[in-house]
Design a protein around this motif. Structure first.
Motif, PDB file in Angstrom:
ATOM      1  N   ARG A  58       0.625  -1.287   0.290  1.00  0.00           N
ATOM      2  CA  ARG A  58       0.023   0.086  -0.091  1.00  0.00           C
ATOM      3  C   ARG A  58       0.977   1.136   0.155  1.00  0.00           C
ATOM      4  O   ARG A  58       0.306   2.484  -0.404  1.00  0.00           O
ATOM      5  N   ASP A  94      -3.348  -3.596  -6.796  1.00  0.00           N
ATOM      6  CA  ASP A  94      -4.608  -4.072  -6.499  1.00  0.00           C
ATOM      7  C   ASP A  94      -4.594  -5.561  -7.041  1.00  0.00           C
ATOM      8  O   ASP A  94      -5.424  -6.476  -6.279  1.00  0.00           O
ATOM      9  N   LEU A  97      -2.954  -7.860  -4.417  1.00  0.00           N
ATOM     10  CA  LEU A  97      -3.581  -8.131  -3.280  1.00  0.00           C
ATOM     11  C   LEU A  97      -4.976  -9.040  -3.552  1.00  0.00           C
ATOM     12  O   LEU A  97      -5.041  -9.858  -2.795  1.00  0.00           O
ATOM     13  N   SER A 100      -3.638 -12.584  -4.237  1.00  0.00           N
ATOM     14  CA  SER A 100      -2.970 -13.211  -3.095  1.00  0.00           C
ATOM     15  C   SER A 100      -4.399 -13.706  -1.932  1.00  0.00           C
ATOM     16  O   SER A 100      -4.248 -14.788  -1.244  1.00  0.00           O
ATOM     17  N   SER A 101      -5.484 -13.405  -2.374  1.00  0.00           N
ATOM     18  CA  SER A 101      -6.514 -13.757  -1.465  1.00  0.00           C
ATOM     19  C   SER A 101      -7.398 -14.948  -2.089  1.00  0.00           C
ATOM     20  O   SER A 101      -8.333 -15.080  -1.780  1.00  0.00           O
TER      21      SER A 101
END
Length: 268
Positions: A58, A94, A97, A100-101
């Protein structure tokens, strides 16, 4: 047939090496080496890594998110390289992230970001004294990229060129077999994560090219077209003179990689 990996890379404490030793023991012999103690006081190692030891992604979005960068799709081949996409740093973060989830990752690898030239007032690192003899970037530093990174200004080739790069990628990102720009000496530092390197001996380079010596094998661990690369099967059987970096911080990818690449041209 699994590739055989042999040899080793020497690891040296930077404080115990001077420039004359670097030239004699490594540059003149064209030998890779791992240095420790180079990044202890870098701003990048503080700003770009969170207190919990994970990459501070971030931070990039907040401070450099508007920059336009080249991103390689490691899962898609396009001619002799990976497919390239252009997006903002914020978009890249973005995607990282989000991936990664989820169970499926797109394996996007940010490459060749001219970070130092785009943000000259943000001193992310200090060049170690043994690497200051840098003729190529000394010339290119005279050309300014643009005043406002957020604006779309016309750029010509020379004004966008330097050979100080930032790379970023999640676990599993990779680069096809290649030779570095201008076949130059270079140095690389991991700010976060681990990276595995394979170094090919110059005496074996002809075995990974096609019969016309124009294109090299794309993925050394993938299926290779024997009729196009006749020497590669011999290469598999005889074993690589490749070297696997013994430095713990750059042996295997973990959550991701944030690193500097600084290319250098040296006298012969």
């Amino acid at each position: 047939m699994e590739l055989k990996i042999g040899g080793k890379v020497e690891k040296v404490n930077r404080k115990e090496l001077n420039y004359a030793d670097l030239v004699e023991n490594y540059l003149s012999r064209n030998q890779p080496v791992v240095f420790t103690g180079l990044t202890d006081d870098w701003r990048a190692c503080k700003d770009w890594v969170s207190d919990d030891g994970k990459p501070n992604l971030r931070f990039f979005s907040a401070h450099f998110g508007g920059s336009r960068v080249q991103v390689a799709d490691c899962a898609t081949r396009e001619f002799t390289d990976q497919k390239r996409l252009e997006m903002s740093v914020s978009e890249f973060i973005d995607r990282w992230l989000t991936d990664s989830s989820s169970d499926e990752q797109s394996l996007l690898y940010l490459k060749d970001w001219h970070f130092s030239k785009e943000y000259p007032n943000y001193v992310a690192y200090n060049t170690p004294i043994i690497f200051l003899d840098d003729w190529l970037n000394l010339y290119l530093d005279k050309y300014h990229m643009h005043n406002d990174p957020e604006s779309n200004q016309e750029r010509n080739e020379i004004s966008c060129s330097d050979y100080r790069f930032v790379y970023m990628g999640a676990k599993g990102t990779w680069t096809p077999l290649h030779a570095d720009v201008f076949r130059s000496f270079s140095w690389s530092a991991n700010v976060y994560g681990r990276k595995k390197w394979y170094f090919l001996s110059p005496s074996q380079h002809h075995l990974v090219y096609d019969r016309y010596m124009k294109s090299s094998v794309y993925d050394i661990f993938g299926d290779v077209w024997k009729s196009k690369y006749p020497g590669f099967e011999k290469f598999r059987r005889s074993g690589w003179s490749a070297l696997r970096n013994p430095m713990k911080s750059s042996l295997f990818p973990v959550d991701g990689i944030i690193k500097f690449i600084i290319w250098r041209i040296q006298y012969q």
